[in-house]
Write a protein that holds these residues in place. Structure first.
Motif, PDB file in Angstrom:
ATOM      1  N   PRO A 369     -12.076  12.400   2.483  1.00 20.42           N
ATOM      2  CA  PRO A 369     -12.446  13.311   1.384  1.00 20.42           C
ATOM      3  C   PRO A 369     -13.054  14.626   1.855  1.00 20.42           C
ATOM      4  CG  PRO A 369     -13.173  11.075   0.913  1.00 20.42           C
ATOM      5  CD  PRO A 369     -12.687  11.072   2.321  1.00 20.42           C
ATOM      6  N   LYS A 371     -11.945  16.428   4.066  1.00 25.73           N
ATOM      7  CA  LYS A 371     -10.829  17.346   4.302  1.00 25.73           C
ATOM      8  C   LYS A 371      -9.933  17.466   3.066  1.00 25.73           C
ATOM      9  CE  LYS A 371     -10.657  16.403   9.256  1.00 25.73           C
ATOM     10  NZ  LYS A 371      -9.828  15.883  10.373  1.00 25.73           N
ATOM     11  N   ASN A 372     -10.501  17.226   1.887  1.00 27.90           N
ATOM     12  CA  ASN A 372      -9.796  17.309   0.600  1.00 27.90           C
ATOM     13  C   ASN A 372      -8.758  16.225   0.406  1.00 27.90           C
ATOM     14  OD1 ASN A 372     -11.226  19.592  -0.271  1.00 27.90           O
ATOM     15  ND2 ASN A 372      -9.820  20.964   0.820  1.00 27.90           N
ATOM     16  N   VAL A 375      -4.623  15.988  -0.523  1.00 29.45           N
ATOM     17  CA  VAL A 375      -4.156  17.359  -0.762  1.00 29.45           C
ATOM     18  C   VAL A 375      -3.468  17.881   0.491  1.00 29.45           C
ATOM     19  CG1 VAL A 375      -4.895  19.726  -1.251  1.00 29.45           C
ATOM     20  CG2 VAL A 375      -5.932  17.843  -2.487  1.00 29.45           C
ATOM     21  N   HIS A 494      -6.327  18.418  -9.287  1.00 30.40           N
ATOM     22  CA  HIS A 494      -7.340  18.218  -8.250  1.00 30.40           C
ATOM     23  C   HIS A 494      -8.347  17.137  -8.663  1.00 30.40           C
ATOM     24  CE1 HIS A 494      -5.846  21.954  -6.467  1.00 30.40           C
ATOM     25  NE2 HIS A 494      -6.495  21.615  -5.382  1.00 30.40           N
ATOM     26  N   GLU A 498      -8.575  13.220  -6.695  1.00 27.42           N
ATOM     27  CA  GLU A 498      -9.774  12.598  -6.127  1.00 27.42           C
ATOM     28  C   GLU A 498      -9.942  11.171  -6.632  1.00 27.42           C
ATOM     29  OE1 GLU A 498     -13.193  14.970  -6.809  1.00 27.42           O
ATOM     30  OE2 GLU A 498     -12.458  16.701  -5.685  1.00 27.42           O
ATOM     31  N   ASP A 501      -7.139   8.987  -5.080  1.00 26.50           N
ATOM     32  CA  ASP A 501      -7.397   8.753  -3.651  1.00 26.50           C
ATOM     33  C   ASP A 501      -8.284   7.540  -3.435  1.00 26.50           C
ATOM     34  OD1 ASP A 501      -5.824  10.707  -2.682  1.00 26.50           O
ATOM     35  OD2 ASP A 501      -7.412  12.094  -2.097  1.00 26.50           O
ATOM     36  N   LYS A 531     -17.612  14.092   1.524  1.00 26.77           N
ATOM     37  CA  LYS A 531     -18.170  15.440   1.514  1.00 26.77           C
ATOM     38  C   LYS A 531     -19.682  15.372   1.445  1.00 26.77           C
ATOM     39  CE  LYS A 531     -14.234  17.643  -0.781  1.00 26.77           C
ATOM     40  NZ  LYS A 531     -13.771  18.374  -1.983  1.00 26.77           N
TER      41      LYS A 531
END
Length: 873
Positions: A369, A371-372, A375, A494, A498, A501, A531
């Motif tokens: 997460p 590193k996004n 995505v 987006h 999340e 994921d 994060k």
């Protein structure tokens, strides 16, 4: 303004922006000009172009209602104004003065210094929130029912007071008429005209119009001192005529005829002159000739109050509709498309798993997460199949090898940073060396400007986004719904990714554990790097001693104490002054001006300082000090600034502050809280030198003038942020009486120049034609200005208002106005006589200003270095 005109105006302005960008791109490639005059010419031309651009963009922004386009125009206005201020700073550093002169560039563009005035009140005003605006003005449009009832109660109290005042005046008038009749003929009035007293009760209902027009005034006095009426006198003359002879009757008729013809001739002459005068005036207006010799005000974008109100209401309504559209579209997309979007995302991730397992027999590491997440899969920033296959065949690195690689990357990164830093230092030294030699690197100044980059990017993005949009067809200012849908889809994607994921990571771990079981290998789940939440420094919340009080109570407390003052409405046209038109032609060999500024030049500097108080993000000084002799226009400028900004005017002069000497901390806390909530705000200190007195005069000890001095830096200036629309504004007529702390507390210090011939001429012309336009049309203003040009503008205004009184204006046609009458006011009516400021006094002001202003210090240092160099030679 019509939609068609605004649309055409925007098209022409956007073309000018593209031409300006091309011009700047050419300047980015030129070598540093060796002559200072060339650099000054380039910057002055760009400055004038940006002034025109800012004026046009602000007008377009004010008349643009389409929400998405207004965002684009706002970005252009903000960046153009920021670049304008950067160019002005460059010009000031080259001029070594607060005042810049670019007459040659103005002549090429066929402009005057008036056209360089940037400020336009309606376009630059900062709009307060509605709840704050309701406290300042009793605006019933945005009140709830309870607030309306309270406001109506206040209005009824005011009406009751007005009715009582009218009744008192009516009773007094009736009593005066009654007394006058009795004094004229007491017996007759009391016997014949006597009236019975009637008890009358005055009733009034609010919001009820009068059904019958009433004439309240009754005139009962008869001032003809004869008992005979006009009819009786006429009959008496006719009766006497019967006794007269024929000759006498003929003589009487002849006298009457001559009298009638004389009256008729005078009446016809009067009517003829009047008609001729009207025709002459019409002819002059038709030909564009001014009838009256009067000061012509510069044309500005004039907007009526009603038009401003309509535009504000329209913008607010469109903004609310746009916000509602975003909410509705988001809700619709979440209801209709979110389940399918989640399914699409999970299918895409499963396909990604299958792709790597089919090709390599293993699974690509799941992105963290931090590193996004996945995505990276969408934007194709993960390893491809070949690179992943190679990574599997490689031996796993030891901790020491990993550390070496990490240290190597850090060293390379550090080396690159040092290289960039050294290059910047080298470039800065090169530019400083060129600057010391009088050479300005124009290309670097333009290329390194962030506002120019932002303008280029905004226009480029606008050309891409709006290339298929026909703005002319959207006269209802409707938002483009497809863009809203696209934006909300991106945001929802987006957010949902999340969430997906988290579930797919569980599935990934199950697949990895199953693969390890098939290969008879132990499986250890990998660590997930989430994060990190940014941990800001925990600041101790300052205890608010007025936390339990409303803003309205704090505001009215300061207003009741006369700390918050009402300012009479003034604009920049009322500061009558002329510009210096010869400074640009009197430059020395270093290309510096040798003539000081005129009084009109200060208006430009004041307006530049005000730009940061607008709704746009522009740098501004926190504090300004206006220096000048008494009656030079300092207080007028302060009133103009407050009026043009529609600012709350808080007076912190010693006379006001001394009443709060017992608890200054609480007083300043309330002042700054009100100033921050009700911004834009002006904090005003009259005769600021008193706050920093070297030695307090005995007559000022009662008001404790230095009470505020220790608090200004810590309690007033330090809490003001860059985004706050608050400024400390001070005036002083005796700056040398203060300690050096005065200079340190005011960021920008401006000296109001003395009156010159041009300013004095415009002053006499405007004030005298305003008082008596027709009688003083062809007056000798030039001679009057030449003789009295040394007097301050306030002294001239007082002289005109006192000399041209009502009785004197009535006698102007019979008795011509003598210029000596104005001198008599200065020399005989004033005690002691008033003379112009002495040259020694102005030299004293200039000396103090030279040691206080940044640019004046730089100029003095440059001149001293030049003299030292000449002495060595």
């Amino acid at each position: 303004m019509s939609f068609n005109l605004n649309h055409k105006y925007w098209i022409s302005t956007s073309k000018e922006i593209s031409q300006l960008i091309k011009k700047q791109n050419r300047f980015k490639k030129i070598d540093p000009p060796e002559e200072k005059s060339v650099s000054f010419k380039i910057f002055s031309e760009l400055y004038i172009l940006y002034v025109e651009l800012v004026n046009k963009l602000t007008f377009i922004y004010y008349n643009t209602f389409q929400v998405q386009k207004r965002k684009v125009v706002r970005a252009l206005v903000e960046n153009a104004t920021q670049q304008l201020m950067l160019l002005k700073e460059e010009l000031k550093e080259m001029e070594l003065s607060e005042y810049t002169y670019m007459d040659k560039a103005l002549i090429v563009r066929k402009l005057t210094p008036v056209d360089l005035m940037i400020w336009r009140s309606p376009q630059f005003l900062y709009r307060r929130p509605l709840d704050i605006a309701n406290i300042l003005v009793d605006n019933k449009l945005y009140m709830n029912d309870q607030e309306k009832e309270q406001s109506d109660a206040k209005d009824w109290t005011k009406i009751s007071d007005a009715v009582a005042l009218i009744q008192a005046h009516e009773r007094a008038r009736s009593a005066r008429v009654y007394k006058a009749n009795i004094n004229y003929d007491k017996k007759k009035f009391l016997e014949v005209k006597q009236r019975k007293k009637v008890n009358y009760r005055f009733t009034f209902k609010p919001n009820q119009a009068m059904s019958i027009p009433v004439k309240r005034t009754i005139f009962t006095a008869d001032f003809i001192k004869t008992d005979e009426s006009c009819k009786e006198l006429r009959d008496k003359i006719d009766h006497l005529g019967g006794c007269m002879s024929d000759d006498n009757i003929e003589d009487l008729k002849e006298i009457r005829n001559r009298a009638a013809s004389l009256i008729q001739s005078w009446w016809r002459a009067y009517k003829t002159k009047k008609i001729y005068k009207i025709k002459k005036q019409f002819k002059r207006e038709l030909l564009g000739i001014r009838k009256i010799r009067q000061l012509k005000r510069p044309n500005q974008f004039s907007n009526s109050v009603l038009e401003m109100y309509r535009n504000e209401q329209k913008r607010r309504k469109l903004d609310e509709e746009f916000e509602q559209l975003i909410m509705d579209e988001r809700t619709r997309l979440l209801q209709l498309r979110s389940p399918w979007m989640m399914e699409d995302i999970s299918d895409h991730i499963r396909g990604w798993f299958a792709e790597f397992y089919t090709a390599t027999g293993n699974f690509h590491p799941y992105p963290d997460p931090v590193k996004n997440g996945t995505v990276l899969v969408v934007i194709d920033e993960t390893m491809d199949v070949g690179a992943f296959q190679e990574s599997l065949t490689k031996k796993p690195l030891t901790n020491e090898e990993k550390k070496k690689i990490k240290d190597k990357k850090k060293a390379e990164k550090r080396k690159m940073k040092e290289k960039i830093k050294n290059q910047k230092i080298k470039d800065a030294k090169r530019r400083k060396k060129l600057k010391d030699a009088g050479i300005i690197d124009v290309a670097y100044s333009i290329a390194s400007s962030k506002p120019i980059v932002n303008i280029e990017e905004t226009m480029k993005q606008f050309s891409i986004d709006w290339r298929n949009v026909d703005e002319y067809l959207n006269k209802n200012h409707d938002p483009i719904k497809a863009w809203v849908t696209e934006q909300q889809l991106d945001v929802i994607h987006h957010e949902l990714r999340e969430l997906v994921d988290e579930y797919m990571r569980v599935e990934y771990e199950l697949l990895k554990s199953a693969l390890a079981a098939d290969q008879d290998e132990p499986y250890k789940p990998g660590k997930v790097k989430n994060k990190k939440k940014k941990k800001g420094k925990k600041k101790k919340r300052a205890i608010d001693p007025t936390g339990d009080r409303t803003l309205s109570s704090l505001y009215h407390e300061l207003k009741d104490a006369s700390v918050i003052e009402e300012v009479s409405h003034r604009d920049f046209n009322e500061f009558i002054a002329d510009f210096n038109f010869i400074a640009d032609d009197t430059r020395d060999e270093d290309y510096l001006t040798t003539v000081g500024p005129a009084k009109g030049d200060i208006k430009m500097v004041v307006q530049e300082s005000m730009l940061g108080m607008s709704e746009f993000d522009i740098a501004k000084p926190k504090s300004i000090l206006l220096v000048g002799p008494v009656n030079s226009g300092k207080k007028l400028l302060c009133n103009i600034i407050a009026s043009e900004l529609d600012a709350v005017f808080i007076n912190l002069s010693p006379e006001k502050v001394c009443n709060f000497s017992q608890d200054m901390d609480m007083f300043l806390h309330i002042v700054m809280k009100v100033a921050r909530e009700f911004q834009p705000t002006i904090l005003y200190i009259e005769e600021a030198h008193r706050v920093f007195h070297k030695k307090i005069p005995p007559e000022e000890k009662d008001i404790l003038p230095t009470l505020l001095a220790p608090y200004i830096q810590k309690k007033i200036l330090k809490p003001i942020k860059k985004s706050d629309k608050i400024v400390l504004l001070g005036t002083t007529s005796l700056p040398w009486m203060a300690k050096p702390l005065l200079k340190r507390n005011f960021q920008k210090i401006l000296l109001i120049p003395k009156c010159d011939y041009g300013t004095c001429f415009l002053l006499w012309l405007d004030l005298m034609t305003e008082n008596a336009p027709e009688a003083l049309e062809n007056y000798a203003y030039s001679a009057l200005a030449k003789i009295m040009k040394a007097y301050n503008s306030g002294d001239v205004a007082n002289s005109v208002s006192n000399t041209l009184s009502v009785s004197r204006k009535m006698r102007l046609k019979a008795e011509a106005l003598d210029p000596m009458e104005f001198l008599e006011y200065f020399l005989t009516e004033m005690d002691p006589p008033l003379f112009p400021p002495e040259d020694k006094l102005m030299d004293k002001f200039n000396k103090w200003f030279g040691a206080s202003n940044k640019f004046e210090k730089m100029r003095n240092a440059a001149m001293a270095a030049k003299l030292a160099k000449q002495k060595k030679k």
